[in-house]
Enzyme design. Sequence first.
Site, short mmCIF file in Angstrom:
data_model
loop_
_atom_site.label_atom_id
_atom_site.label_comp_id
_atom_site.label_asym_id
_atom_site.label_seq_id
_atom_site.Cartn_x
_atom_site.Cartn_y
_atom_site.Cartn_z
CG HIS A 129 3.77 3.48 8.56
ND1 HIS A 129 3.79 4.85 7.56
CD2 HIS A 129 3.47 2.59 8.20
CE1 HIS A 129 4.14 3.71 6.15
NE2 HIS A 129 3.27 2.56 6.78
CE LYS B 289 27.40 -3.25 -7.74
NZ LYS B 289 27.24 -1.96 -8.29
NE ARG C 89 -1.31 -2.00 2.91
CZ ARG C 89 -2.18 -3.44 2.71
NH1 ARG C 89 -2.45 -3.73 2.05
NH2 ARG C 89 -0.81 -4.20 2.81
CB THR C 90 3.37 2.01 2.13
OG1 THR C 90 2.51 1.75 3.12
CG2 THR C 90 3.94 4.07 3.00
NE ARG D 182 7.28 0.83 4.88
CZ ARG D 182 6.15 0.33 4.59
NH1 ARG D 182 6.10 -0.57 4.72
NH2 ARG D 182 5.03 1.16 5.11
N1 CP Z 1 -0.57 0.01 5.43
C1 CP Z 1 1.55 -0.50 5.50
O1 CP Z 1 2.35 0.20 5.63
O2 CP Z 1 0.76 -1.34 4.66
P1 CP Z 1 2.41 -1.67 3.41
O3 CP Z 1 3.15 -2.45 4.68
O4 CP Z 1 1.43 -2.84 2.59
O5 CP Z 1 2.69 -0.79 2.79
#
Ligand code: CP
Length: 303
Positions: free
Chosen positions: A130, A81, A52-53, A102
């Site tokens: 998050h 590397k 999703r993110t 991320r």
């Molecule tokens: N909610 C969320 O962070 O989903 P993903 O890990 O799929 O990005």
Amino acid sequence: MIKNKSLVSITDFSREEILHVLDLAAQFESNPNQPILQGHIIASLFFEPSTRTRLSFETAMNRLGARVIGFSDPGVTSATKGETLKDTIKMVSNYADLIVMRHPLEGAARYASEQSRVPIVNAGDGANQHPSQTLLDMYSIRKTQGRLEDLKIAMVGDLKYGRTVHSLIQAMSDFNPTFYFVAPDELKMPNEYKQFLDERGIRYEEYTDMADVLPKADILYMTRVQKERFADLMEYERVKNTYVLHNAMLDDTKDNLKILHPLPRVGEISEDVDLNPKAYYFKQAENGMYTRMGIIAGILTGM
Ligand code: CP
């Protein structure tokens, strides 16, 4: 208002800045194709898996007319590397106008923001924060409840490793909430977050039985037990199925209750809940796209 700001922790944005992003998200929901970022390049660096993110951020970038570079698998980069995060960020910040990242390590996003020439948006750093998820959660809460103030919010499941609940309690603390924390002893809300609430005089109650909070909640925020954060997989096996929400459990809940979940779910919400009008988690994920449009457009244009 948020022009050129990094979003590493939700506390980087003031109450007014958060509300501004939610207002932008509402504008983008009513008109999702606004190519106001033509000529911009945005980097999407995912060192950890995501559905999703990453896809909602990249869809947001495309709907805004920006071009996107990046990777969804660090295994195809020079990190394999031995290149450091510092060097990677220094490189990419010479190429792109904004970096969405991320990373599995707590603190990686803050570190990246200190190395980068361009703003960093934290798309999740380990069990820490998050913040874009928090903004979409708040957008979903305001949209379904008509307000952010004075709500009773139940959080269920992995409150220890779940970064989404950590960010959400911090942001919602500006809106006079009451929190109900439901978790097994192994996964209770960490003391640092309870101390944060104590210092601000925010009410919270701790439970081990989800049934105790269902009749009084306005928002039921379910979470997945974060297998990837456990050092001891036997402990994960012991706690993973502690809470499973079934449709029949919603009979005596408030009319305005909405069920949120950052997703993915791995059994903690039974599929028989999906058709209940109180289930909101798939619409919540859609809201992520509009909210991320608001974050990106706000940072890059100052709108
Ligand atoms: N909610 C969320 O962070 O989903 P993903 O890990 O799929 O990005």
